[in-house]
Design a protein around this motif. Structure first.
Motif, PDB file in Angstrom:
ATOM      1  N   TRP A  71       0.817  -1.200   0.000  1.00 27.60           N
ATOM      2  CA  TRP A  71       0.000   0.000   0.000  1.00 27.60           C
ATOM      3  C   TRP A  71       0.854   1.255   0.000  1.00 27.60           C
ATOM      4  O   TRP A  71       1.980   1.294   0.461  1.00 27.60           O
ATOM      5  N   THR A  72       0.255   2.275  -0.547  1.00 32.81           N
ATOM      6  CA  THR A  72       0.943   3.557  -0.673  1.00 32.81           C
ATOM      7  C   THR A  72       0.094   4.627  -0.010  1.00 32.81           C
ATOM      8  O   THR A  72      -1.028   4.367   0.405  1.00 32.81           O
ATOM      9  N   MET A 118     -12.173   1.365  11.756  1.00 38.41           N
ATOM     10  CA  MET A 118     -12.512   1.406  10.335  1.00 38.41           C
ATOM     11  C   MET A 118     -11.252   1.577   9.483  1.00 38.41           C
ATOM     12  O   MET A 118     -11.141   0.983   8.402  1.00 38.41           O
ATOM     13  N   VAL A 119     -10.312   2.395   9.961  1.00 44.82           N
ATOM     14  CA  VAL A 119      -9.048   2.520   9.232  1.00 44.82           C
ATOM     15  C   VAL A 119      -8.393   1.148   9.134  1.00 44.82           C
ATOM     16  O   VAL A 119      -7.956   0.720   8.043  1.00 44.82           O
ATOM     17  N   VAL A 130      -9.773  -1.757   9.360  1.00 46.20           N
ATOM     18  CA  VAL A 130     -10.546  -2.629   8.467  1.00 46.20           C
ATOM     19  C   VAL A 130     -10.214  -2.322   7.018  1.00 46.20           C
ATOM     20  O   VAL A 130      -9.977  -3.220   6.201  1.00 46.20           O
ATOM     21  N   ALA A 131     -10.165  -1.025   6.715  1.00 43.87           N
ATOM     22  CA  ALA A 131      -9.890  -0.642   5.330  1.00 43.87           C
ATOM     23  C   ALA A 131      -8.509  -1.123   4.907  1.00 43.87           C
ATOM     24  O   ALA A 131      -8.341  -1.716   3.838  1.00 43.87           O
ATOM     25  N   VAL A 132      -7.529  -0.906   5.770  1.00 35.42           N
ATOM     26  CA  VAL A 132      -6.167  -1.313   5.432  1.00 35.42           C
ATOM     27  C   VAL A 132      -6.093  -2.830   5.265  1.00 35.42           C
ATOM     28  O   VAL A 132      -5.509  -3.346   4.298  1.00 35.42           O
ATOM     29  N   ALA A 177      -8.522  -4.881   4.594  1.00 37.84           N
ATOM     30  CA  ALA A 177      -9.255  -5.329   3.413  1.00 37.84           C
ATOM     31  C   ALA A 177      -8.442  -5.082   2.148  1.00 37.84           C
ATOM     32  O   ALA A 177      -8.411  -5.917   1.243  1.00 37.84           O
ATOM     33  N   LEU A 178      -7.757  -3.943   2.102  1.00 40.02           N
ATOM     34  CA  LEU A 178      -6.969  -3.632   0.915  1.00 40.02           C
ATOM     35  C   LEU A 178      -5.828  -4.616   0.735  1.00 40.02           C
ATOM     36  O   LEU A 178      -5.447  -4.958  -0.380  1.00 40.02           O
ATOM     37  N   ARG A 202      -6.619  -9.214  -0.241  1.00 46.14           N
ATOM     38  CA  ARG A 202      -7.224  -9.936  -1.352  1.00 46.14           C
ATOM     39  C   ARG A 202      -6.320 -11.088  -1.775  1.00 46.14           C
ATOM     40  O   ARG A 202      -5.196 -10.893  -2.219  1.00 46.14           O
ATOM     41  N   ARG A 243     -11.497 -12.225  -7.715  1.00 45.95           N
ATOM     42  CA  ARG A 243     -12.777 -11.589  -7.429  1.00 45.95           C
ATOM     43  C   ARG A 243     -13.894 -12.316  -8.189  1.00 45.95           C
ATOM     44  O   ARG A 243     -13.653 -12.896  -9.276  1.00 45.95           O
ATOM     45  N   ILE A 244     -15.065 -12.285  -7.580  1.00 43.98           N
ATOM     46  CA  ILE A 244     -16.142 -13.084  -8.158  1.00 43.98           C
ATOM     47  C   ILE A 244     -16.725 -12.417  -9.387  1.00 43.98           C
ATOM     48  O   ILE A 244     -17.550 -12.994 -10.088  1.00 43.98           O
ATOM     49  N   SER A 245     -16.304 -11.185  -9.650  1.00 46.08           N
ATOM     50  CA  SER A 245     -16.932 -10.475 -10.756  1.00 46.08           C
ATOM     51  C   SER A 245     -16.159 -10.655 -12.067  1.00 46.08           C
ATOM     52  O   SER A 245     -16.416  -9.940 -13.021  1.00 46.08           O
TER      53      SER A 245
END
Lengths: 110, 1066
Positions: free
Chosen positions: B643-644, B746-747, B749-751, B753-754, B757, B761-763
């Motif tokens: 991450w950056t 939340m920070v 969680v965001a970090v 989650a980023l 992976r 992805r399912i998409s």
């Protein structure tokens, strides 16, 4: 990407703080901020790094951003608009959204 | 078999119709159904016996289908639950009792209840439905179906006990019976599920067949013991065994037919039935013996002892029933061949004598108006038929030959003797003592039975004398209100006859119990099966019987000393009191818990909810599970170098702006300032969306933010401008800490989650799906209107609901006002400013003189707005851009499938265009711009969307499936039309409807009301001034006709510019 994470954090913190206020309008603002934060979180988790718009006419599938979180967030934006407006109607209909007097609950207040 | 079951419930449903035509004779119609079932079952007996024989000999598996006596239908296949029914010997035997006694009790009801009693129909329906439930309970072969019928009988019993709903005792008894039996039922459900899981099947017959393996298999030990104990708790509570026995005597608050049927012949036998059913499998278990035999014996003694103390003849029978149920438990719980046969015979005998005894009590109660044995006297002399019936039944209960009660009791004693001999053979002292305990205690219990049977007969029928001052005086004969009719007595007399007949043709009574008993091993291998007979020869058991009868009669004869003795002995633990105390304790706990948690303080609830919402993700972050790939909080923050800080400088700028706006919004002192700052965050979010490659989101967010901003500004007009700032700073610190902690989590969680992976992805497939099946290049839009159309459909339903909610909150009575004729509205009448002082008045006058234009130059209703509110530039711009914006919205709607846009964006843009019209030209302008009511827009939008979903079904497709049509049009060229565009049109209409609703309620209606209020205030002010002026004038006249002393002329009321000012079009 850390700046987005920090933004999510600040929005949430402020949202939680506002949500706990006595004034209904402030609580609505709090919920608005929290939904902003969650929408941003959803999007950032789906798109690690800048991607091309998920439009098949201009982008290759491999380069395109993940469309699924975008669809989620789009739904979320519109739903939170509807609920925000409804809550607003609830808040303003009484013409006084916060009371100076603490309602009698039978409890002792320190 | 199922026909009988269905017929019973069906006739319960149509009972009200039957009773409307037949009145109380409707009971005879109802009785016909179980009676026919009884006859049908009699004809099935050869087949039942054949089925049982083939099962006993191992020729066919226990759950074999194929004959009409085993029927299975799927119910919940995923859980292995089936509607399976199976008529074996035990089921048929129980079925005959339930249907036979049921028919007679229903026939008895026809004379027990009054004519034209409104509740006859519901009572009859409940009674027949009860018979159906009971019949289903004994014939089903599925544990869960059995449980269902089991609880049905509990509920119906509750309704029937509470028949006299106006009496508090009846209500309390009904609730008590329900609580106790349902508690047992729930315990049983857990036990049944455990049994089903252990056996791998919910088929009762298969579980029973697999019983020995279950007790020694992989589930052996504590699991099986608990399962058995839990099931037995249900059976014991249903059959009123100690310590659950207290509900049964209280249930005597029910009408006598209910007591006769449910609480003597049928429902309370359900527990005995279950014990008999499971005995072959589990009788060897230690807990089984302790519970079934131990509790059964104890209940028999407690019930008998208490029966001797009662002065209400119905209660004598009730406690007698408790005692007999204990006896039946023991007899049916032993689990060997001869005991099973004897136990079932005893069960039949009990049904045959107890039901008629209750019916006799019902007749006495009905005719004499009392059941107190001290006040009943001489009935035996005056009513010989009644007396005769009762004598036969009571004698059968006491086990006096030549009656069926005697025959059955003999055979039970015989089997207990064998059980004692078998258990004591070669065993130690304690084991031998346990082996003989049942026989000894049952003998004592039967002594009590003889005594209370005699007491009952004496109490109900004897001619009594009372010692008084004038010596012993004979109590006056009890008078009956009417004769004892054949219709009332018939059913009980019939059952009394059966008591006699059973004794002389024991073979007929024996067939089914013997066939059922044969499914179990005998105690001594190779011994001859036991049989029912009046005369077995001079056996030890006969001697025991004689001794019991003699001792019992002696015990009855010395009833006065016995009564004194009973009064002297303190009663044992009072189960009734225990029940009440535990319910009261439960109430207290509930109140305590509620008081601690439900304090009525919203902020307290919010704090708890938010704290939990904080802790849940925090714990998941701190303690990652194995299958998360081990990415914990520490690794994600420290270990990942991917991450950056930011991707672009623009991201940093927008993020910083949002953060600053957020802090400023918190500190804003005025509401409007806060609204503006909050919307800055929203616009910032739109910018980030745009930077993140999400043009649809950016567009939608931008539009939504604008609409919300307008709604907020419109709505906040009703509130005071500033906040109420609390003076006390209570809980401020914890709240701040909670908010900051939430932000920090939340920070994290965001970090996390980023950085986390790991899976694809399912998409990945979605672009292809969107292009090939959805026919669109804008994947997000295709997702919304095609791939995830259900989701969007739900969403627009929410929009419609919210819009309706806003409108109904403001308008209360109707959705919005009908637009009136624009010609009726006076020019410059809308939104007039009211001058507060002379200077403002002058300014207003100047403005109005200058700016009144009565022509509709730019906007249709522009002239209606007060001159001081009009902006000619705004009107011109609105005129110029309105249609352009509407065109743009339609373009976005239609083009959204391939480029950014779609129904939401298009609808929001159209909404904004209307908002501009409203802001520029006031509420009449809005009415002119959109004459269609919002409700129509919302409704038609939803309908169009729903139709798009449903139409593909007609063509054999799936819901919301898209069809793609390509065709060429002149001028335009090739057109590719995708049917999901129609869905988007629905979305568009709903969004426009929502905006209209917001504008009309928070905008127009609030305008109208505040104007009306202002006018009312001005008029009131004027009236006050005039009143003051006239008062001053009159006082001046009375002072001598001079002008007012201070020289101040009465203030002239301000006259409206236009005579129509303030007029409201509604």
């Amino acid at each position: 990407m850390l700046v987005l994470a920090v933004t999510v954090g600040v929005l949430t913190a402020a949202g939680v703080w506002l949500l706990q206020q006595r004034s209904m309008v402030r609580a609505i603002f709090g919920l608005t901020l929290i939904s902003h934060a969650v929408n941003l979180l959803l999007l950032t988790t789906g798109v690690p790094g800048w991607r091309v718009e998920p439009l098949m006419s201009t982008a290759q599938a491999a380069d395109a951003a993940d469309p699924l979180p975008q669809a989620f967030v789009l739904t979320a934006i519109v739903i939170s608009m509807a609920t925000t407006i409804f809550m607003l109607a609830l808040a303003v209909i009484g013409r006084d959204d916060d009371q100076e007097k603490v309602p009698e609950t039978g409890e002792e207040h320190a | 078999m199922l026909t009988v079951l269905i017929a019973l419930f069906a006739v319960a449903l149509v009972a009200p119709i039957i009773f409307r035509f037949a009145d109380r004779n409707g009971f005879y119609v109802l009785a016909a159904v179980p009676a026919l079932g009884f006859v049908w079952l009699l004809f099935q007996l050869p087949e039942v016996l054949a089925l049982q024989d083939s099962v006993n000999s191992g020729a066919s598996p226990p759950s074999a289908a194929g004959t009409g006596l085993v029927q299975t239908y799927a119910w919940i296949p995923d859980l292995g639950i089936e509607l399976s029914f199976r008529m074996d010997a035990l089921a048929a035997f129980m079925g005959l009792i339930i249907l036979g006694v049921g028919a007679l009790v229903l026939a008895y009801c026809a004379r027990y209840f009054q004519r034209h009693e409104a509740r006859n129909a519901s009572f009859g329906a409940q009674l027949v439905a009860f018979a159906g439930s009971m019949f289903g309970l004994v014939t089903t072969d599925d544990l869960i179906v059995l449980y269902t019928f089991w609880e049905l009988t509990s509920v119906l019993s509750f309704l029937l006990i509470g028949y006299s709903a106006h009496r508090i005792f009846a209500r309390r008894s009904a609730i008590q019976a329900l609580v106790v039996t349902t508690l047992g039922g729930l315990s049983m459900l857990v036990g049944l599920v455990m049994l089903g899981q252990a056996a791998g099947t919910y088929r009762l017959s298969e579980i029973v067949a697999a019983g020995p393996e279950l007790l020694s298999g992989p589930y052996a030990g504590a699991f099986m013991e608990w399962a058995i104990v839990l099931v037995l708790v249900g059976a014991l509570s249903k059959s009123a065994q100690v310590p659950f026995h207290f509900w049964l005597p209280a249930a005597m608050a029910a009408p006598t037919p209910v007591s006769a049927y449910l609480h003597a012949a049928a429902m309370v036998k359900a527990g005995v039935y279950l014990v008999a059913r499971l005995a072959p499998a589990f009788a060897e278990s230690g807990w089984w013996q302790a519970l079934v035999i131990g509790v059964g014996l104890w209940t028999m003694l407690v019930g008998g002892w208490r029966a001797l103390r009662q002065t209400d003849i119905k209660l004598i029978l009730a406690y007698g029933t408790v005692s007999q149920l204990g006896f039946l438990m023991v007899a049916n719980g032993l689990g060997d061949r001869d005991a099973a046969m004897a136990g079932l015979a005893m069960l039949a005998a009990h049904a045959l004598f107890k039901a008629p005894l209750f019916m006799v009590v019902g007749i006495i109660d009905h005719e004499a108006g009392t059941r107190d044995l001290a006040r009943l006297s001489g009935i035996g002399r005056n009513h010989p038929w009644l007396f005769g019936t009762a004598v036969v039944c009571a004698a059968s209960m006491a086990g006096i030959p030549p009656l069926f009660g005697f025959v059955a009791k003999e055979s039970v004693l015989e089997s207990l003797t064998h059980w004692g001999e078998h258990g004591a053979a070669g065993a130690g002292l304690w084991a031998s003592a346990w082996a003989w305990t049942p026989l000894v205690l049952v003998a004592v219990g039967t002594v009590l039975t003889v005594a209370y049977s005699a007491r009952f007969l004496w109490g109900a029928f004897a001619t009594k004398s009372l010692p008084t001052d004038e010596g012993i005086v004979q109590v006056e004969d009890t008078r009956f209100h009417g004769p004892v009719t054949a219709g009332a007595l018939g059913p009980s007399a019939l059952l009394a006859l059966a008591c006699v007949a059973g004794a002389f043709i024991p073979g007929a009574m024996e067939a089914l119990p013997a066939a059922f008993g044969a499914s179990m091993a005998p105690l001594e291998p190779g011994s001859e099966p036991a049989y029912l007979a009046l005369w077995h020869g001079l056996t030890p058991v006969l001697g025991l019987s004689v001794a019991v009868i003699v001792t019992g009669l002696v015990l009855y004869a010395v009833k006065d000393p016995v009564a004194r003795f009973q009064a002297a002995v303190p009663s044992w633990v009072d189960a009734q009191r225990l029940y009440r105390a535990s319910l009261a304790a439960l109430d207290d706990v509930a109140i305590w818990v509620t008081g601690r948690t439900q304090r009525g303080s919203l902020s307290y609830y919010l704090f708890i909810i938010l704290s939990v919402a904080l802790l849940a993700p925090l714990l998941a972050l701190l303690f990652p599970q194995e299958n998360d790939g081990g990415t914990g909080l520490a690794e994600s923050i420290l270990g990942s170098a991917q991450w950056t800080w930011a991707d672009t400088i623009a991201q940093v700028l927008v993020g910083a702006a949002m953060i600053v706006a957020t802090f400023a919004a918190i500190r804003a002192r005025k509401r409007f300032m806060a609204v503006l700052l909050i919307s800055v965050t929203g616009y910032g979010l739109a910018a980030i969306f745009a930077l993140q490659g999400a043009p649809d989101l950016a567009l939608t967010q931008l539009l939504v933010e604008s609409i919300v901003l307008v709604a907020m500004v419109l709505g906040l007009r009703m509130l005071p401008p500033g906040w109420y700032t609390r003076r006390r700073s209570d809980f401020k610190v914890p709240r701040a800490i909670l908010g900051i902690a939430f932000g920090a989590v939340m920070v994290a969680v965001a970090v996390t989650a980023l950085a986390s992976r790991t899976a694809d992805r399912i998409s990945l497939e979605m672009p292809r799906l969107a292009y090939e099946q959805g026919g669109g290049a804008n994947i997000v839009n295709v997702l919304l209107v095609d791939i995830r159309a259900w989701d969007t459909f739900g969403e627009i339903a929410v929009l419609a609901a919210a819009a309706t909610g806003v409108a109904s909150l403001v308008f209360i009575q109707h959705r919005d006002r009908q637009p009136g004729n624009l010609q009726d509205v006076a020019s410059g009448s809308v939104g007039r400013y009211r001058a507060q002082d002379a200077r403002e008045r002058q300014e207003l006058a100047a403005v109005r003189k200058f700016a009144i234009v009565d022509q509709d130059q730019w906007l249709v209703a522009g002239r209606t707005v007060a001159p001081e509110r009009r902006s000619i530039i705004f009107e011109v711009v609105t005129r110029l851009i309105f249609h352009v914006i509407i065109l743009l919205s339609i373009y976005l709607l239609l083009a959204g499938h391939n480029t950014p846009g779609g129904g939401f964006a298009g609808g929001l843009i159209a909404g904004l265009a209307l908002t501009i019209r409203y802001l520029a030209g006031g509420r009449y302008e809005l009415e002119q711009a959109m004459p269609i009511p919002a409700g129509v827009l919302l409704g038609s939008g939803l309908a169009i969307a729903a139709l798009t979903g449903a139409v593909p079904l007609l063509f054999g497709g799936q819901v919301f499936q898209s069809a793609i049509v390509e065709f060429a049009l002149p001028v335009i060229g090739d057109v590719k039309f995708v049917s999901s565009t129609v869905f988007d049109i629905g979305v568009y209409l709903v969004v426009v409807g929502l905006v209209i609703d917001v504008l009309r309620s928070l905008g127009s209606e609030v305008d109208r009301r505040s104007e009306a209020e202002g006018t009312a205030q001005a008029e009131a002010q004027q009236r006050r001034r005039e009143a003051r002026a006239s008062a001053e004038a009159s006082s001046a006249v009375s002072a001598g006709g001079s002008t007012s002393g201070d020289g101040r002329a009465p203030t002239r009321p301000e006259r409206p510019v236009s005579p129509d000012a303030g007029r409201v079009i509604s």
